[in-house]
Motif scaffolding. Structure first.
Motif, PDB file in Angstrom:
ATOM      1  N   ASP A  24       3.454  -8.759   0.723  1.00 36.39           N
ATOM      2  CA  ASP A  24       3.942  -8.103   1.935  1.00 36.39           C
ATOM      3  C   ASP A  24       4.688  -9.043   2.879  1.00 36.39           C
ATOM      4  OD1 ASP A  24       3.068  -5.626   1.103  1.00 36.39           O
ATOM      5  OD2 ASP A  24       1.220  -5.680   2.270  1.00 36.39           O
ATOM      6  N   ALA A  81       0.813  -1.216   0.000  1.00 35.57           N
ATOM      7  CA  ALA A  81       0.000   0.000   0.000  1.00 35.57           C
ATOM      8  C   ALA A  81       0.851   1.274   0.000  1.00 35.57           C
ATOM      9  CB  ALA A  81      -0.930   0.004   1.209  1.00 35.57           C
ATOM     10  N   GLU A  82       2.107   1.163   0.412  1.00 39.22           N
ATOM     11  CA  GLU A  82       2.980   2.334   0.480  1.00 39.22           C
ATOM     12  C   GLU A  82       4.153   2.244  -0.487  1.00 39.22           C
ATOM     13  OE1 GLU A  82       4.216   3.063   4.567  1.00 39.22           O
ATOM     14  OE2 GLU A  82       2.510   1.873   5.218  1.00 39.22           O
ATOM     15  N   CYS A  83       4.187   1.221  -1.319  1.00 35.46           N
ATOM     16  CA  CYS A  83       5.368   1.002  -2.153  1.00 35.46           C
ATOM     17  C   CYS A  83       5.419   1.969  -3.330  1.00 35.46           C
ATOM     18  CB  CYS A  83       5.431  -0.446  -2.637  1.00 35.46           C
ATOM     19  SG  CYS A  83       4.500  -0.796  -4.132  1.00 35.46           S
ATOM     20  N   CYS A 130       2.458   1.589  -5.917  1.00 34.56           N
ATOM     21  CA  CYS A 130       1.071   1.852  -5.513  1.00 34.56           C
ATOM     22  C   CYS A 130       0.920   3.056  -4.591  1.00 34.56           C
ATOM     23  CB  CYS A 130       0.495   0.635  -4.790  1.00 34.56           C
ATOM     24  SG  CYS A 130       0.553  -0.844  -5.780  1.00 34.56           S
ATOM     25  N   GLY A 131       1.968   3.426  -3.915  1.00 33.90           N
ATOM     26  CA  GLY A 131       1.870   4.478  -2.911  1.00 33.90           C
ATOM     27  C   GLY A 131       2.668   5.714  -3.281  1.00 33.90           C
ATOM     28  N   GLN A 132       3.228   6.339  -2.280  1.00 34.87           N
ATOM     29  CA  GLN A 132       3.922   7.611  -2.451  1.00 34.87           C
ATOM     30  C   GLN A 132       5.444   7.493  -2.348  1.00 34.87           C
ATOM     31  OE1 GLN A 132       2.106  10.358  -3.235  1.00 34.87           O
ATOM     32  NE2 GLN A 132       0.398   8.930  -3.304  1.00 34.87           N
ATOM     33  N   SER A 133       5.990   6.304  -2.347  1.00 34.01           N
ATOM     34  CA  SER A 133       7.430   6.123  -2.172  1.00 34.01           C
ATOM     35  C   SER A 133       8.184   6.402  -3.467  1.00 34.01           C
ATOM     36  CB  SER A 133       7.722   4.695  -1.711  1.00 34.01           C
ATOM     37  OG  SER A 133       7.077   4.452  -0.489  1.00 34.01           O
TER      38      SER A 133
END
Length: 160
Positions: free
Chosen positions: A128, A99-101, A104-107
């Motif tokens: 995960d 969800a944070e990768c 998919c996320g903002q990393s």
């Protein structure tokens, strides 16, 4: 004590000190960074036009400390990110859960690495799932079809 005995003791002590210093330098050379993600995080990225694709991409500028690790065996612990395009001998590790990768996320791109395994994993990997791998670090600063951080000839050495 005779002078010859003192000379022998001095030579033995000198040899012992030399061996100890050599062993310390050797252990420093083969020690692995405890947090490779932090080392990856020191990478700066600059946006450049890729003429082949007619798009702007982020290109990495690797710090010298990271360049010094290239071609050496390193360890990396991360979250398994399943991708449809990946094969059984390739996996993606992320500093963060799905969800944070980066995908998919903002990393940023410094938070993912592609791992090319010597052999298929002994078990099915879950999204995960935290995995520890070891492999030879390769840095990519030009191929936009590949990730910037690559581990080749890798093997899984731990599951959590």
């Amino acid at each position: 004590m005779k002078r010859i005995d003192l000379l022998r003791m001095y030579k033995k002590a000198t040899l012992l000190v030399f061996v100890c210093l050599w062993a310390l330098s050797l252990s420093a050379q083969i020690s692995k960074p405890t947090n490779l993600w932090a080392v990856f995080g020191q990478t700066r990225f600059v946006e450049k036009l890729n003429r082949e694709h007619a798009l702007y991409y982020l290109y990495p500028i690797f710090q010298q400390g990271l360049k010094d690790l290239e071609g050496k065996e390193v360890e990396l612990v991360g979250f398994h990110i399943p991708l449809e395009v990946s094969s059984a001998e390739m996996l993606i590790l992320s500093k963060f859960p799905m969800a944070e990768c980066f995908f998919c996320g903002q990393s940023g791109p410094e938070s993912v690495a592609v791992v090319y395994l010597k052999e298929k994993p002994g078990r099915r990997l879950k999204m995960d799932q935290v995995i520890k791998v070891t492999g030879i670090l390769v840095l990519n600063d030009s191929d936009v079809n590949e990730l910037n951080f690559i581990l080749k000839n890798a093997r899984i050495i731990g599951y959590e």
